[in-house]
Motif scaffolding. Structure first.
Motif, PDB file in Angstrom:
ATOM      1  N   CYS A  70      22.541   0.000  64.549  1.00  0.00           N
ATOM      2  CA  CYS A  70      22.013  -1.190  63.886  1.00  0.00           C
ATOM      3  C   CYS A  70      23.026  -1.684  62.845  1.00  0.00           C
ATOM      4  O   CYS A  70      23.583  -0.878  62.085  1.00  0.00           O
ATOM      5  CB  CYS A  70      20.691  -0.822  63.215  1.00  0.00           C
ATOM      6  SG  CYS A  70      19.973  -2.168  62.274  1.00  0.00           S
ATOM      7  N   HIS A  72      22.478  -3.100  60.136  1.00  0.00           N
ATOM      8  CA  HIS A  72      21.997  -2.979  58.759  1.00  0.00           C
ATOM      9  C   HIS A  72      22.598  -1.726  58.115  1.00  0.00           C
ATOM     10  O   HIS A  72      23.559  -1.807  57.373  1.00  0.00           O
ATOM     11  CB  HIS A  72      20.452  -2.941  58.739  1.00  0.00           C
ATOM     12  CG  HIS A  72      19.880  -2.747  57.370  1.00  0.00           C
ATOM     13  ND1 HIS A  72      18.720  -2.030  57.148  1.00  0.00           N
ATOM     14  CD2 HIS A  72      20.311  -3.154  56.150  1.00  0.00           C
ATOM     15  CE1 HIS A  72      18.455  -2.029  55.848  1.00  0.00           C
ATOM     16  NE2 HIS A  72      19.408  -2.705  55.222  1.00  0.00           N
ATOM     17  N   ARG A  73      22.080  -0.549  58.476  1.00  0.00           N
ATOM     18  CA  ARG A  73      22.652   0.669  57.895  1.00  0.00           C
ATOM     19  C   ARG A  73      22.989   1.680  58.984  1.00  0.00           C
ATOM     20  O   ARG A  73      23.003   2.877  58.745  1.00  0.00           O
ATOM     21  CB  ARG A  73      21.684   1.257  56.856  1.00  0.00           C
ATOM     22  CG  ARG A  73      21.504   0.308  55.657  1.00  0.00           C
ATOM     23  CD  ARG A  73      21.571   0.955  54.301  1.00  0.00           C
ATOM     24  NE  ARG A  73      21.155   2.343  54.269  1.00  0.00           N
ATOM     25  CZ  ARG A  73      19.896   2.772  53.972  1.00  0.00           C
ATOM     26  NH1 ARG A  73      18.945   1.902  53.663  1.00  0.00           N
ATOM     27  NH2 ARG A  73      19.630   4.048  53.950  1.00  0.00           N
ATOM     28  N   CYS A  89      14.863  -2.293  65.500  1.00  0.00           N
ATOM     29  CA  CYS A  89      15.280  -1.051  64.848  1.00  0.00           C
ATOM     30  C   CYS A  89      14.087  -0.529  64.043  1.00  0.00           C
ATOM     31  O   CYS A  89      13.464  -1.276  63.289  1.00  0.00           O
ATOM     32  CB  CYS A  89      16.469  -1.330  63.927  1.00  0.00           C
ATOM     33  SG  CYS A  89      16.998   0.104  62.977  1.00  0.00           S
ATOM     34  N   HIS A  92      14.161  -0.242  59.403  1.00  0.00           N
ATOM     35  CA  HIS A  92      13.652  -1.268  58.495  1.00  0.00           C
ATOM     36  C   HIS A  92      13.161  -2.503  59.231  1.00  0.00           C
ATOM     37  O   HIS A  92      12.953  -3.552  58.647  1.00  0.00           O
ATOM     38  CB  HIS A  92      14.724  -1.667  57.470  1.00  0.00           C
ATOM     39  CG  HIS A  92      15.396  -0.491  56.841  1.00  0.00           C
ATOM     40  ND1 HIS A  92      16.584   0.028  57.324  1.00  0.00           N
ATOM     41  CD2 HIS A  92      15.018   0.317  55.807  1.00  0.00           C
ATOM     42  CE1 HIS A  92      16.922   1.092  56.610  1.00  0.00           C
ATOM     43  NE2 HIS A  92      15.990   1.299  55.692  1.00  0.00           N
TER      44      HIS A  92
HETATM   45  S1  FES Z   1      19.128   0.409  59.767  1.00  0.00           S
HETATM   46 FE1  FES Z   1      18.249  -0.856  61.275  1.00  0.00          FE
HETATM   47  S2  FES Z   1      16.903  -2.107  60.140  1.00  0.00           S
HETATM   48 FE2  FES Z   1      17.823  -0.870  58.669  1.00  0.00          FE
END
Ligand code: FES
Ligand SMILES: [Fe+2]
Length: 424
Positions: A70, A72-73, A89, A92
């Motif tokens: 992902c 994001h993180r 995902c 989050h």
């Molecule tokens: S790591 Fe995927 S939404 Fe935060």
């Protein structure tokens, strides 16, 4: 033999490597269609050319192939929820569609434009021949979808499977196009061993023709009043198509067998592992395969009971491929059960990437030498920005391979011309 530098050039497939760049100019099988049987079903991990990806079949039935992580993180998308045309995902809740667009970002304020700025890496896919193909190259250079005869067969005519091979793709591909080993290593009926003293029976007259998709290789062997003609094609970068006639020509006849076109596609997982895709189909569009016939192909091409649920052979290096030394003395050349297992034993046993600077190639290695020449030439062409073989499906759309006995009173080239033309 090959210089160490050329060996590296031919075998490394990660992003930015010469061979990696070459593979990325073609549509490649990424997984079997049977691995994604239903819409909104479980995603599947895919590793292709050293890249970690996740495939999912969305609510429309189309297949997405996106980064395994992902944006994001970097959470693993494999654990994602496949819902309403996207993979969400679960860390989050960010959700991505099959083209990589972020379509939902519940962890940001509703009026935030952040989601319009974030994408996940996504590759185009195409489904055909029981395979899900992917294109990992520059978008502006994407070729037309694959044109192999296989992709025009129906599920009733064909069989496809895959098996994991624990070595670099090139030694596996070289094993596939090496015709001489078949009569020696795959010999399952060694009897009194005289076959090893009959050069004419072992080695064919070799006809190798370079083509604009790769090459055609025709082996011609004398068989009394007839000539045994076997012709196969190598289609760039790693597609091998051959044929198998009814069980004559000194081979044991499998029950209920019909003539088939079959072969393999070798797809690098990374530098040291390969997916071997196996396929076989009826030679005649008017003759679908019965379940028994499909089973004959299936077991011949290596599935049967040999593979576990992850497409890994149960006979592998941890158990010496099940070698039976007693059978090796009396019955078969290797004492190992199954054609694919015999190939894996020898090819994996060469080491993860064979050291080609230590080889001694002989007269029957012509196909392998030509394969390497064409691949090395293609790497140069690619670097110069020139055109590559088999990018245009029109170059190979109508070819097929043959396996036939031709009466000696006929010119085998003329007599087999029509057999080399695709029928689907
Ligand atoms: S790591 Fe995927 S939404 Fe935060
Ligand atoms: Fe083989």
């Amino acid at each position: 033999m090959l210089s160490h530098a050329d060996n590296e050039r031919l075998t490394r497939v990660g992003p930015g490597t010469p061979m990696g760049n070459l593979f990325r100019r073609y549509w490649l099988p990424a997984l079997l269609a049977e691995e994604l049987p239903e819409r909104d079903g479980a995603p599947v991990r895919v590793r292709l050319l050293g890249e970690d990806l996740v495939a999912f079949r969305d609510s429309d039935g189309a297949v997405g192939l996106i980064s395994a992580y992902c944006p994001h993180r970097r959470a693993p998308m494999f654990f994602g929820r496949n819902e309403e045309c996207g993979l969400r995902c679960v860390y989050h809740g960010w959700k991505f569609d099959r083209n990589g667009a972020c379509v939902d970002m519940p962890s940001e304020p509703p009026d935030s434009l952040f989601k319009t700025k974030v994408t996940i890496d996504a590759y185009p896919t195409w489904e055909g021949g029981g395979l899900i193909w992917a294109y990992l190259g520059p978008p502006e250079l994407r070729p037309e979808p694959p044109g192999h005869e296989l992709v025009r067969t129906t599920p009733e005519h064909r069989y496809v499977s895959k098996s994991l091979e624990d070595c670099n793709f090139l030694q596996a591909l070289e094993g596939g196009i090496d015709p001489t080993h078949a009569t020696i290593m795959h010999n399952g009926n060694i009897g009194d061993r005289t076959f090893l003293n009959d050069y004419d029976k072992l080695v064919a007259e070799l006809n190798l023709d370079r083509t604009d998709y790769g090459f055609t290789y025709t082996g011609v062997r004398p068989r009394g009043t007839h000539t045994w003609v076997r012709g196969y094609h190598w289609i760039m970068p790693s597609f091998h198509m051959r044929a198998r006639a009814e069980g004559n020509f000194g081979r044991k006849k499998d029950h209920d067998e019909i003539p088939t076109i079959d072969g393999h596609i070798w797809i690098p997982i990374d530098d040291e592992q390969t997916w071997v895709y196996n396929f076989g189909y009826s030679h005649d569009p008017a003759q679908p395969l019965s379940r028994e016939q499909a089973h004959v192909i299936e077991t011949r091409l290596g599935r049967g009971d040999y593979l576990d649920a992850n497409y890994v052979s149960r006979l592998n290096r941890t158990n010496d491929y099940g070698i039976d030394r007693r059978r090796q003395k009396t019955q078969s050349m290797t004492g190992i059960e199954g054609i694919n297992t015999q190939d894996f034993a020898l090819q994996e046993g060469m080491g993860a990437i064979v050291d080609r600077s230590k080889e001694h190639l002989g007269t029957t290695d012509r196909a392998i030498i030509t394969l390497r020449q064409i691949l090395l030439e293609s790497l140069d062409t690619l670097e110069r920005g020139g055109g590559l073989r088999a990018i245009d499906p029109a170059t190979y759309r109508n070819v097929r391979s043959i396996d036939r006995m031709v009466d000696n009173t006929l010119d085998w080239r003329l007599a087999t011309k029509e057999d080399f033309v695709a029928k689907f």
